[in-house]
Design an enzyme around this catalytic site. Sequence first.
Site, PDB file in Angstrom:
ATOM      1  N   ASP A  93      -7.769  -4.240  -0.529  1.00  0.00           N
ATOM      2  CA  ASP A  93      -8.157  -5.174  -1.738  1.00  0.00           C
ATOM      3  C   ASP A  93      -7.814  -7.123  -1.460  1.00  0.00           C
ATOM      4  O   ASP A  93      -8.892  -7.603  -2.546  1.00  0.00           O
ATOM      5  CB  ASP A  93      -7.749  -4.736  -2.964  1.00  0.00           C
ATOM      6  CG  ASP A  93      -7.977  -2.862  -3.249  1.00  0.00           C
ATOM      7  OD1 ASP A  93      -9.422  -2.467  -3.096  1.00  0.00           O
ATOM      8  OD2 ASP A  93      -7.247  -1.715  -3.316  1.00  0.00           O
TER       9      ASP A  93
ATOM     10  N   HIS B  41       1.233  -1.070  -0.245  1.00  0.00           N
ATOM     11  CA  HIS B  41       0.088   0.196   0.336  1.00  0.00           C
ATOM     12  C   HIS B  41       1.027   1.111   0.160  1.00  0.00           C
ATOM     13  O   HIS B  41       1.795   1.026   0.674  1.00  0.00           O
ATOM     14  CB  HIS B  41      -1.107   0.194   0.888  1.00  0.00           C
ATOM     15  CG  HIS B  41      -2.199   1.119   1.447  1.00  0.00           C
ATOM     16  ND1 HIS B  41      -1.876   2.637   1.952  1.00  0.00           N
ATOM     17  CD2 HIS B  41      -3.021   0.876   0.468  1.00  0.00           C
ATOM     18  CE1 HIS B  41      -3.146   2.680   1.636  1.00  0.00           C
ATOM     19  NE2 HIS B  41      -3.698   2.373   0.406  1.00  0.00           N
TER      20      HIS B  41
END
Length: 456
Positions: A391, A332
Amino acid sequence: MDNMNYSEITPEIRRLADLSREAGMIDSELFTRYEVKRGLRDLNGKGVLTGLTNISDVRATEIVNGETVPAHGRLFYRGYDVKDLVSGFTSENRFGFEEVAYLLLFDRLPTADELENFKGLLAGYRSLPTSFVRDIIMKAPSPDMMNALARSVLTLYSYDDRADDTSLPNVLRQSLQLISLFPLLSIYGYQAYNHYHSGNSLYIHQPQPGLSTAENILYTLRPDKRYTPLEARLLDMALVLHMEHGGGNNSSFTTHVVTSSLTDTYSVIAAAIGSLKGPRHGGANIKVVRMFEDMKEHVRDWKDDDEIAAYLRKLLHKEAFDQSGLIYGVGHAIYSKSDPRACILREYVGQLAAEKNMQDEYGLYSAVERLAPVVISSERQMYKGVSINVDFYSGFVYNMLGLPVELFTPMFAIARIVGWSAHRLEELANNGKIIRPAYKAICTEHDYVNMHDRLA
């Protein structure tokens, strides 16, 4: 003149595209020379401060002995840790979407009466204009649900007698209507596509006033309108976790930028949808699901760590799946040691996997979560820790819920419309200037050349 094929890329278009590419290229050294913060980030990847927000906060570091070091990620909505918010409504067996939406919009947790009134307000707005489904959604259905959603939002402008009124009461009214309508616009858009393009039966179910947002999504989507309590509560939690993520994410920043021009709400939200649609922003969970589908075909033993790790190395070496060199769902831009949203979701994914008899798939996901950071750190120079992001599990959740992949990114939008609305209201409340960052021109001056003197 013959009718043009609008989808065809002709040789002339290719030639002009090459000219455009040459015209657009800028020497990368110039970005360093002029200290340009590409992507509004410094050389260390830290975002450039462009504004202030009181809506949410993303934390991924802490100060230890005067130095900034990576820490387990935390996400705050209006000063409340999202982990505490989720724990609060799940421990009381309540749905959280409406309650957290109230918090983000009004900077306070609602009382029981305030929450019931707010739910009633959203339920009252949960109906589309007469014939909107027939005249707008059913005509020219799009294979991309985000484009269909944006088109529907822009068309709602024509049904609003106060569309251009940017006063706070009117923008709040428009925002609440869009929050209520996003599930219907998304699901009806999918049903139209599924019918006209795939030849399947058409279902247009009317939402029920007494159901939560998550329940209505499953009710209107499924042919039999049925769902289990666990399905609805896990979808509700996923919506809460995707609802907001700081003012600097691409679509929220887009909301601030376009709002600052004082344009209408529908134009602002359509722009935010366009931003979220991009695979660098909202479409990552689709990549995760498809990556795992490929993995299941090429990994014979889902419990063999060595075989799984070998596949992950092939991903990094661009030898598997889409040859991108990425392990989707891992890593991320801000979080390093952990993404709090993924940690919260993980606690409940196993329950749904058991209900759906998908424990083997859940075991594979768990193995990749454990092995991927080890494989990545052994293959690449790492400047910060790496872990799974939200996700990674959200696509698996949507898959277990039977949501079509075409609705994965619209589900993100159904949640994030709350955050966008809060950011639009915040931008208007502060009455700031139009957002206009500087670009340095590096073009060379030329004298005008007459047509007959120009060289081909």
